[in-house]
Write an enzyme that holds these catalytic residues in place. Structure first.
Site, PDB file in Angstrom:
ATOM      1  N   LYS A   1       0.834  -1.220   0.000  1.00  0.00           N
ATOM      2  CA  LYS A   1       0.000   0.000   0.000  1.00  0.00           C
ATOM      3  C   LYS A   1       0.866   1.267   0.000  1.00  0.00           C
ATOM      4  CE  LYS A   1      -3.924  -2.492   1.084  1.00  0.00           C
ATOM      5  NZ  LYS A   1      -3.465  -3.868   1.297  1.00  0.00           N
ATOM      6  N   ARG A   2       1.896   1.302  -0.839  1.00  0.00           N
ATOM      7  CA  ARG A   2       2.781   2.451  -0.886  1.00  0.00           C
ATOM      8  C   ARG A   2       2.200   3.567  -1.749  1.00  0.00           C
ATOM      9  NH1 ARG A   2       4.611  -0.460   2.770  1.00  0.00           N
ATOM     10  NH2 ARG A   2       6.835  -0.799   3.106  1.00  0.00           N
TER      11      ARG A   2
END
Lengths: 275, 275
Positions: A93-94
């Site tokens: 989830k960058r």
């Protein structure tokens, strides 16, 4: 791995199962704690047991990071161990401004830099195009963009109505201008099966990563009926229901049995809906 | 660190400067590459040089992750080295469903788990309340939520109009029900100074983390005039303009000079606008 190669793997294994490696040092069987790297040893046995029944593995990066540098070593050994027939997802989830997203891309896609060589990474869309594009500069690597997630908090912002469409629909539409179905997939929560039809009207060809079948309570039949396209177009993830199916010496056999149950069900839906 | 303690540090140092440790192994002075841990050695000298002129340090986690396990060791040594008079920010832009966000919180807040003990972490809001709350369960630790970022992609979604307010305004309003100004700060892009007044009408008391002064071209005077409140309420970050001010043996002295310039300017604005 290309779109076509992934579809070939799905067709030959008759499975679109992704095994989520949410490996928690506090939950793995006691007999493994004596080994040098319990997290990797657990993953290795889970991979050996499930490799014939799934097409993808998805380490949840939080579980490795929480162990600091040691956790990153376990993650590196895990990704090296997964055969290259399987599509690998860094569930991380960058997303950050351009030059920083470029560094995150190197983290997951450039083994010379970080030791990691994933096929794809999950990315949060909030910061927009220039936070996502640096990941797309790596050839043959994929972005899996958050669209509609399966948690209750998805209502806070993702479903807000903007000129007749929910925010997540705007994410689907806008991101299509960044790359095609051969480079972007979307995270779509399995608890929202009735919305698959709306989503498929916007992105008919893309692969969807569907979390939440299993421990999170999604319905595999419904997801498959509404979500599948002519190239399957689905990777359905199960994490805890497989990897923690057992807690004794036979944990890997129990994981295999769970994976096989899901694969058998998937074989039916591929026959029925993949057209 | 509490809200009051942070304000005391700002008052005594006459500075609201945050030094961004975006330490890129490819950009640090050549003479450091011979040391055992060049990234940590660089950070150590930057910290020694700037510690009297700033109140906060913000390692950009991407730069450490990109070096794999070795990078996490450099990050751990860096955070241990920063004196506890300084507010530490893990600029990590994390956020996931509840149990996974709980792991990310342990990563940055629980040294017994990961070796890291930050005061705060930056969090992306897209997944909603249950993706943020696990970070708030750690006492005396802070969430710094992305609201309006300084990159061009911020227009893609953050500024979409929802019933008369931009998405980022909804993020500000909704997140106020999760915790108060003593636990949440917001990332607000410095290139949008004219919007500070609107933001301050929604969140008069909160601290704002303002990236982008310096290399990203924000205007410190405007940010301070429109953004400051009676407890300062600002942490203004500069990364590259300080840490890469020089590239030779005197890089740390040059960094100190840049930090001092900003601090001198901040002293004027604190006198003028902090009321």
């Amino acid at each position: 791995m290309t779109y076509e190669e992934l579809f070939q793997q799905i067709s030959s294994k008759k499975s679109y199962l992704c095994v989520g490696l949410d490996t928690d040092i506090r939950k793995i069987p006691a007999h493994l704690l004596k080994t040098a790297d319990p997290v990797f040893e657990f993953n290795k046995q889970i991979i050996d047991a499930t490799v014939d029944h799934c097409v993808s593995y998805k380490p949840n990066v939080a579980f490795y990071e929480a162990q600091g540098a040691k956790g990153w070593e376990s993650l590196q050994k895990t990704i090296e161990y997964i055969p290259n027939t399987h599509f690998t997802i860094a569930d991380a989830k960058r997303g950050d401004i351009g030059n920083t997203s470029g560094l995150y891309a190197r983290t997951f896609f450039d083994p010379a830099s970080s030791g990691l060589d994933f096929d794809s990474v999950t990315v949060a869309p909030y910061m927009g195009s220039d936070s996502v594009k640096p990941f797309l500069e790596f050839e043959n690597k994929w972005v899996i963009l958050l669209a509609l997630t399966s948690n209750t908090g998805s209502s806070d912002f993702q479903r807000l109505n903007i000129e007749g469409s929910a925010l997540y629909e705007h994410v689907l539409r806008t991101s299509q201008t960044w790359a095609g179905a051969d480079r972007i997939m979307y995270v779509v929560g399995a608890t929202q099966a009735s919305e698959f039809q709306k989503i498929r009207s916007i992105i008919p060809d893309h692969f969807l990563l569907v979390p939440g079948v299993g421990a999170q309570g999604g319905n595999l039949e419904e997801v498959s009926r509404f979500g599948m396209n002519a190239h399957c177009g689905l990777l359905v993830n199960a994490s805890r229901s497989i990897i923690y199916a057992g807690n004794g010496l036979d944990f890997a056999e129990k994981a295999k049995a769970e994976a096989l149950l899901l694969q058998n069900e998937m074989e039916i839906y591929l026959d029925k809906y993949c057209k």
